[in-house]
Scaffold this active site. Structure first.
Site, mmCIF file in Angstrom:
data_model
loop_
_atom_site.group_PDB
_atom_site.id
_atom_site.type_symbol
_atom_site.label_atom_id
_atom_site.label_comp_id
_atom_site.label_asym_id
_atom_site.label_seq_id
_atom_site.Cartn_x
_atom_site.Cartn_y
_atom_site.Cartn_z
ATOM 1 N N ASP A 1 -13.560 75.917 51.436
ATOM 2 C CA ASP A 1 -12.467 76.044 52.406
ATOM 3 C C ASP A 1 -12.654 77.364 53.122
ATOM 4 O OD1 ASP A 1 -9.839 75.768 53.711
ATOM 5 O OD2 ASP A 1 -9.544 74.187 52.232
ATOM 6 N N HIS B 1 -11.641 73.653 58.111
ATOM 7 C CA HIS B 1 -11.518 74.339 56.811
ATOM 8 C C HIS B 1 -12.887 74.872 56.371
ATOM 9 C CE1 HIS B 1 -7.318 73.417 55.659
ATOM 10 N NE2 HIS B 1 -7.488 72.319 56.354
ATOM 11 N N GLU C 1 -7.044 68.211 59.136
ATOM 12 C CA GLU C 1 -6.460 69.327 59.877
ATOM 13 C C GLU C 1 -7.444 70.063 60.787
ATOM 14 O OE1 GLU C 1 -2.848 70.837 57.145
ATOM 15 O OE2 GLU C 1 -4.801 71.466 56.397
HETATM 16 C C1 ACM Z 1 -4.510 68.471 53.046
HETATM 17 O O1 ACM Z 1 -3.508 68.733 52.356
HETATM 18 N N1 ACM Z 1 -4.761 69.212 54.119
HETATM 19 C C2 ACM Z 1 -5.420 67.392 52.709
#
Ligand code: ACM
Ligand code: ZN
Length: 637
Positions: A209, A283, A350
């Site tokens: 991440d 991420h 995201e």
């Molecule tokens: C997530 O909680 N962004 C998968």
């Protein structure tokens, strides 16, 4: 996840309102007594087995009792069980071929026995115990049930019973985010020990991440020399300062491939699959920080220590840049060779698409591939990664954003933004793993927030317990199962990992293992009491938040603040005061009528009792805080 914190809070409040009516229906449905042997009797198993018939009498377990393995070999399972019994009771089993006092583990042919895959039957009589299964995993699950039947006090009198059991879903997972905070190999193995007690079989490791890269990739040494490290910060996540000057990046860590092989082997011995996740295209700051040419902006970002940067960082891979696919091919080649799991998780959640929209390389890719928008650009990326994984013998799974712009042909969807993504994917014939955040996110508050370590949102024990992974009108066969997901922004140590996981992880274990008809909230809350004692014995931390009061403030007709009080667990008494002292069972008892703050009172103190003994934490809350909750529309936390 952090990107959505505030949005989720707002959605949560709206969702709560909508969901209340649904909870009422579920509670009604769940209140019919099943074969609730576990509830009132001597047997208290989590997850509830398919059927339990208690019999009179006990099998008294003594040192020297023999453990007999019939049928196929069980690998290390017999030795593992012997060790578990010794730790639990101090009694020493002997492996042998029979004897007066025996526990027999018997693998039989499935066609002859009619036993379900991974199922077992367990028979306890005064003269012996027999576990029959059609595969070694079934024996292992039968032994987990047996361990929950062995008292920790001497004599170890195991109640006689016949139990038949098998899982509802094949995928019963927990996700541990080892990027936001790193957890050692020993801690991951401890988590595996914890989860197998409740028949979980999948550990999803979120290995990358913005805050750290956690797995050695030998052909890309920068990932672990640089990407695994960030400046050390302690305090409240999101408020941390970025690196000061040339401050050394000293916090973090990673698993070498040898470490990971050990974890995988440890998991395999306990019938757990390790599912690796590399979160792309967004991420990805730890990867981009290690190889800055991979983002659209190509700026030299540091690995994020948990700060909220004043300007948006470009944490997404440049989809127009061919170097990205070369690097990903190296990563997935090594991961495919390392992890035996059928799937590799590619994240996909995201993604901020703003940099793609202006990047010449991304624009060029869109033109060349006739892609109409940035959603289709992301879809192009996921489809290309799927081909890469297929060539390496792996299946792709990703968060539900991989639906945007068109789902890759064979992709499995992990539905987290509610169930809608999972429903859409299943309607297209794709397999789904359900992890809707409002029921399955173990990083959310689990009770009254004033007495919890800071986090966000709310997912109570009952929320987890009353959810069902199969929505109406969806083919159940496409729902592989589900997970509880523990993001670790606000989880800085392993004790807190356990605290956030249990008991919501117990509720989800029952959701994923037991028949839906077996769900019974009161039986479950009885059983967690027994399980908490076993967890105390095993040194596992867990939350008792479900015993705490739930405060629901409102404005009355004359605009005065009134507070309703309730509890998740039934049968608790609530005592309260406005006079700033500590209430006990001699104080006013809440009778269901909402209370008003007396003139001049500024604080409400509340405690819960069961059978005359305090059971919840005392909650002290300012009138101003309650008023703020009403005014901001946060009715329940
Ligand atoms: C997530 O909680 N962004 C998968
Ligand atoms: Zn780009």
């Amino acid at each position: 996840m952090s990107l959505l914190l505030n949005t989720l809070n707002i959605i949560k409040v709206m969702a709560k309102f909508f969901l209340r009516s649904r909870y009422a229906c579920l509670a009604l449905l769940c209140s019919f007594p099943f074969l609730a042997a576990s509830a009132g009797g001597r047997i208290h198993i989590i997850p509830e087995p398919v059927s339990v018939t208690e019999k009179p009498g006990d099998f008294i377990l003594r040192s020297g009792a023999t453990l007999v393995v019939e049928g196929d070999s069980l690998g290390g399972t017999a030795a593992w069980f012997t060790e578990q019994v010794q730790t639990l009771t101090g009694l020493q089993l002997r492996q042998g071929n029979g004897g007066k006092q025996a526990i027999i583990l018997d693998i039989v042919h499935r066609d002859k026995s009619g036993i379900h895959p991974n199922g077992y039957s367990l028979s306890v009589t005064p003269s012996g115990i027999r576990i029959t299964a059609a595969d070694p995993a079934g024996i292992f699950y039968g032994l987990q049930t047996l361990l929950q039947m062995i008292p920790t006090t001497q004599p170890a009198a195991i109640p006689c019973a016949d139990i038949t059991d098998y899982p509802r879903f094949a995928w019963r997972g927990l996700m541990l985010d080892v990027s936001r905070h790193f957890f050692t190999k020993q801690e991951v193995e401890r988590y595996i020990d914890d989860m197998v007690r409740y028949k979980y079989n999948t550990l999803h490791l979120h290995l990358s991440d913005d805050e750290g890269w956690r797995i050695e990739i030998k052909s890309l040494p920068q990932l672990t020399q640089h990407g695994a490290w960030r400046v050390a910060r302690t305090g409240r996540w999101g408020e941390f300062l970025p690196a000061l000057g040339d401050e050394a990046a000293s916090a973090g860590g990673f698993y070498t491939q040898d470490d990971m092989r050990e974890i995988i082997r440890y998991a395999q011995q306990r019938y757990v699959t390790i599912l690796p996740e590399i979160d792309i295209p967004a991420h990805s700051l730890a990867l981009i920080s290690s190889y800055p040419n991979l983002s659209c902006t190509q700026l030299p970002y540091p690995v994020n220590p948990g700060a909220r940067p004043p300007v948006r960082q470009d944490n997404a891979l440049c989809i127009g840049n061919d170097s990205v696919y070369m690097v990903l091919d190296k990563i997935f080649t090594e991961l495919a060779a390392l992890f035996p799991s059928e799937y590799i998780h590619i994240g996909g959640d995201e993604a901020y698409k703003g940099f793609w929209a202006t990047c010449p390389k991304c624009q060029r890719r869109m033109a060349d591939e006739h892609l109409g928008n940035v959603e289709e650009l992301q879809s192009y990326f996921v489809k290309r990664v799927e081909k890469m994984l297929t060539a390496k013998g792996k299946k792709l799974i990703g968060w539900d954003e991989i639906l945007e712009g068109g789902l890759a042909p064979e992709a499995t969807v992990m539905s987290w933004r509610g169930m809608a993504g999972g429903i859409a994917a299943a309607r297209m014939g794709h397999a789904v793993v359900m992890t809707p955040w409002d029921y399955c996110y173990l990083d959310l508050y689990q009770g009254e927030s004033t007495v919890e370590p800071p986090t966000y949102g709310m997912c109570r024990l009952k929320d987890s317990y009353t959810y069902d992974p199969v929505p109406d009108s969806v083919d159940e066969r496409l729902i592989l199962g589900g997970q509880g997901n523990l993001w670790t922004e606000s989880v800085p140590n392993f004790r807190q990992v356990e605290y956030m996981t249990w008991p919501r992880g117990l509720a989800l274990a029952e959701v994923y293992w037991s028949p839906k008809s077996a769900r019974n909230w009161d039986s479950f809350t009885d059983r967690i009491g027994f399980e908490f004692q076993r967890m105390d014995g095993a040194g596992i931390k867990y939350a008792r938040s479900a015993y705490n009061v739930i405060l629901t403030p409102k404005r009355s007709g004359d605009h005065e603040l009134v507070v309703s009080m309730s509890t998740e667990v039934t049968g608790l008494d609530i005592y309260y005061t406005f006079d700033n002292t500590n209430p006990d069972s001699f104080y006013p008892k809440y009778d269901g009528t909402p209370v008003k703050f007396p003139l001049g009172a500024t604080q409400l103190n509340v405690i819960t009792y069961r059978n005359g003994h305090p059971i919840g934490q005392q909650v002290n809350i300012k009138k101003d805080e309650l008023a703020k909750r009403v005014d901001e529309g946060r009715h329940v936390y």
